[in-house]
Design a protein around this motif. Structure first.
Motif, PDB file in Angstrom:
ATOM      1  N   ILE A 247       0.844  -1.190   0.000  1.00 21.10           N
ATOM      2  CA  ILE A 247       0.000   0.000   0.000  1.00 21.10           C
ATOM      3  C   ILE A 247       0.885   1.248   0.000  1.00 21.10           C
ATOM      4  O   ILE A 247       2.078   1.171   0.287  1.00 21.10           O
ATOM      5  N   LEU A 248       0.298   2.402  -0.300  1.00 22.24           N
ATOM      6  CA  LEU A 248       1.079   3.626  -0.530  1.00 22.24           C
ATOM      7  C   LEU A 248       2.055   3.954   0.609  1.00 22.24           C
ATOM      8  O   LEU A 248       3.217   4.262   0.365  1.00 22.24           O
ATOM      9  N   VAL A 249       1.557   3.872   1.848  1.00 26.13           N
ATOM     10  CA  VAL A 249       2.417   4.219   2.980  1.00 26.13           C
ATOM     11  C   VAL A 249       3.606   3.275   3.072  1.00 26.13           C
ATOM     12  O   VAL A 249       4.728   3.682   3.362  1.00 26.13           O
ATOM     13  N   TYR A 250       3.363   2.011   2.793  1.00 26.16           N
ATOM     14  CA  TYR A 250       4.438   1.040   2.869  1.00 26.16           C
ATOM     15  C   TYR A 250       5.449   1.272   1.751  1.00 26.16           C
ATOM     16  O   TYR A 250       6.644   1.070   1.923  1.00 26.16           O
ATOM     17  N   LYS A 251       4.941   1.737   0.619  1.00 24.58           N
ATOM     18  CA  LYS A 251       5.834   1.985  -0.513  1.00 24.58           C
ATOM     19  C   LYS A 251       6.740   3.190  -0.262  1.00 24.58           C
ATOM     20  O   LYS A 251       7.921   3.164  -0.624  1.00 24.58           O
ATOM     21  N   VAL A 252       6.216   4.223   0.383  1.00 24.22           N
ATOM     22  CA  VAL A 252       7.057   5.378   0.726  1.00 24.22           C
ATOM     23  C   VAL A 252       8.244   4.901   1.553  1.00 24.22           C
ATOM     24  O   VAL A 252       9.400   5.253   1.298  1.00 24.22           O
ATOM     25  N   TYR A 253       7.955   4.094   2.550  1.00 21.30           N
ATOM     26  CA  TYR A 253       8.983   3.579   3.449  1.00 21.30           C
ATOM     27  C   TYR A 253       9.956   2.677   2.696  1.00 21.30           C
ATOM     28  O   TYR A 253      11.171   2.812   2.798  1.00 21.30           O
ATOM     29  N   ASN A 254       9.391   1.791   1.917  1.00 21.20           N
ATOM     30  CA  ASN A 254      10.192   0.813   1.179  1.00 21.20           C
ATOM     31  C   ASN A 254      11.133   1.494   0.183  1.00 21.20           C
ATOM     32  O   ASN A 254      12.322   1.197   0.132  1.00 21.20           O
ATOM     33  N   ASP A 255      10.589   2.439  -0.583  1.00 27.29           N
ATOM     34  CA  ASP A 255      11.415   3.103  -1.597  1.00 27.29           C
ATOM     35  C   ASP A 255      12.449   4.021  -0.950  1.00 27.29           C
ATOM     36  O   ASP A 255      13.572   4.125  -1.426  1.00 27.29           O
TER      37      ASP A 255
END
Lengths: 293, 283
Positions: A247-255
């Motif tokens: 999900i978007l929040v997880y992607k911010v963190y991941n990227d």
């Protein structure tokens, strides 16, 4: 609105405000400004060189199929969490409202998940549904369902939705209980005298009167699904299988943290900020309306 | 109820019991798992009744040193970190919000509205949307792996400030006049009149903010890298590292129970305040 009687001091109000204002300046506005700035820059992973790239990060984002996919997943995920969470807790609240004996007992139990940390909720559901040792996964397999949340996208999504809904039910339930109790009993009684059955009374009286609460909860549940489910994802699927629960929040963190793509991560933060602002505005519009009643 | 209809009452109880089962099953299972050895749990299906290894499991969890694949740091230390963090966040939020609300309601000064809106806007900037730069600020200030780093970035509170502001606006002006006539200054008025009147709001906020602080995840995940500064919520995640069988699931579940108990006690004991707090803060 203002007080008629005020205290007079040149310096005291500043001293009183100082703690809160310094915290928001250093930890909210400064970083938020940085995020905006970075979203227009390209930086190498070690932060050695920075280049001004205008809207390139945003353009890249919206042409990146992984990001668009993350948008889709987030929308699907939050719609399911909101619909299931609101539906189930409305049902529980309506039945709890009928109960006179033992109502406090049920209520006390039902609010416990609110106290459970999202990460812990994630671990609990992971344990029940783990393909190799989960009790529920075992039961499903003996029923012929090949449950594997590590491999099947559908199962992984179902797992995070269930954990997220379980965690949120208490909150919705309390608001629906409060809403139901504020409906005048005389209204229900009048309808009953006119011969309306409980089912009919629910749909034509209680449900319409609960619609402001439902709308409020819809916004809150969306915010919850968008932002507060980070820990659930991190404890259960970590965005997998592949990127199917990213999900978007997880992607911010991941990227940002895992892949060192600062510009892209900052641009994603800015998009998220726009979403929070939109949801907050909707919420406040609603509150204003409610005050006029 | 409006009419006597026994079958509807029965149905209502049936639905509630089903709801309870769904809510309670994960908790029950965690308890059962924490009372067995790790080997007993990885045999599918795991036992569904409590076993006899309750004490051992909790002791292993609390003092650490298990042999799971992930982190085996002592949970007692993590509980302490969580408790300190949650309490600092709770009292910090309440204190700085009380002070700013007092300044905004009881004084006239330049840029008052500007500050009011600045605090308001933080509602739209949750940690999740500013993670990278906030992390950088905290690391530049040398606050990683400290209680200050764990708490201060979360301590601002728009909702608490609003709640107190709303409440102060309802306090009658006569009280200020009376206090002034008796020669009390602003801080004296704040301490002797306003604070005692705000007790209810403070109690309600305490419950909400304690749970908020205890359950924080994303922020401590970034702000702590050393095992002795992990809050329990992070610790439990670090325990599940390897494949399913490599983890000591009994210890993980004991930790889950330990992590849930303090916030659950706060919610259950302070139910009345909790509900009031929710309804007030979210409006």
């Amino acid at each position: 609105m203002e007080k008629r009687v005020l205290f007079r001091s040149r310096w005291l109000p500043w001293v009183l405000l100082a703690p809160q204002v310094s915290v928001i300046a250093v930890f909210f506005f400064w970083p938020a400004g940085q995020a905006m700035l970075q979203s227009f820059q390209l930086q190498d992973a070690f932060g050695l060189s920075t280049q001004w790239v205008g809207f390139d990060n945003f353009r890249d984002l919206f042409t990146d199929s992984a990001y668009l996919n993350s948008f889709k997943i987030t929308a699907l995920f939050s719609a399911m969490v909101a619909a299931l969470g609101i539906g189930l807790s409305l049902m529980l609240a309506v039945f709890a409202d009928r109960i006179i004996r033992g109502a406090l007992f049920y209520k006390t139990f039902l609010i416990v998940p609110y106290a459970v940390a999202p990460a812990v909720a994630g671990v609990l559901w992971l344990f029940m549904f783990s393909p190799t040792l989960g009790v529920v996964a075992y039961a499903l397999r003996s029923l012929g369902v090949d449950w594997n949340s590590l491999l099947n996208t559908g199962d992984a999504v179902a797992l995070i939705v269930m954990a997220a809904v379980w965690k949120q039910i208490s909150y919705n339930f309390l608001f629906f209980m409060a809403g139901l109790q504020s409906i005048p009993k005389s209204l229900i009684e009048a309808a009953a005298i006119d011969g309306a059955h409980p089912w009919r009374r629910f749909w034509s009286i209680q449900f319409p009167l609960l619609s402001p609460t439902t709308f409020f909860l819809l916004v809150i549940n969306m915010v919850y699904a968008f932002f507060d489910t980070f820990a659930i994802i991190d404890a259960t699927t970590r965005g997998g299988p592949g990127q199917d629960t990213m999900i978007l929040v997880y992607k911010v963190y991941n990227d940002g943290f895992k892949n060192g793509d600062l510009g892209g991560s900052a641009a994603q933060s800015v998009v998220l900020m726009a979403i929070v602002i939109a949801l907050t505005v909707v919420q406040f519009r609603y509150v204003e309306k409610k005050v006029q009643y | 109820m409006v009419e006597r209809s026994p079958w509807l009452t029965v149905l209502a109880h049936v639905v509630m019991v089903l709801g309870l089962l769904v809510v309670a099953f994960p908790l029950y299972l965690a308890f059962v798992a924490s009372s067995h050895t790790a080997q007993e749990i990885i045999q599918a299906p795991m036992p569904l009744l409590p076993g006899g290894h309750l004490w051992e499991t909790y002791k292993t969890a609390l003092v650490g040193g298990g042999d799971g694949a992930g982190s085996t740091a002592p949970v007692a230390r993590m509980m302490w970190v969580s408790l300190v963090t949650a309490l600092v966040i709770t009292f910090g939020k309440i204190a700085i919000s009380l002070l700013s609300a007092f300044a905004i309601v009881y004084f006239r000064f330049p840029f008052k509205n500007f500050f009011f809106w600045a605090i308001f806007v933080t509602l739209m900037l949750p940690v999740e949307v500013r993670i990278m730069p906030t992390y950088k600020v905290v690391s530049d200030l040398g606050m990683l792996n400290t209680y200050a780093g764990l708490t201060i970035p979360l301590i601002a509170s728009a909702t608490a400030t609003f709640l107190f502001r709303q409440f102060f606006l309802t306090v009658p002006d006569e009280l200020v006049e009376a206090a002034r006539m008796d020669g009390a200054g602003p801080m004296r008025f704040f301490k002797d009149i306003l604070l005692p009147l705000s007790k209810t709001s403070i109690a309600a906020l305490f419950v909400i903010q304690f749970i908020y602080g205890w359950n924080q995840y994303l922020w401590p995940l970034l702000a702590t890298t050393s095992e002795d500064m992990y809050p329990v919520v992070i610790g439990i995640k670090r325990m599940i590292a390897g494949g399913d069988s490599a983890n000591q699931w009994n210890v993980v579940m004991a930790t889950a129970i330990l992590a849930m108990v303090p916030p659950a006690i706060v919610v259950i004991l302070m139910q009345k305040w909790f509900v009031k707090g929710l309804v007030d803060t979210e409006k």
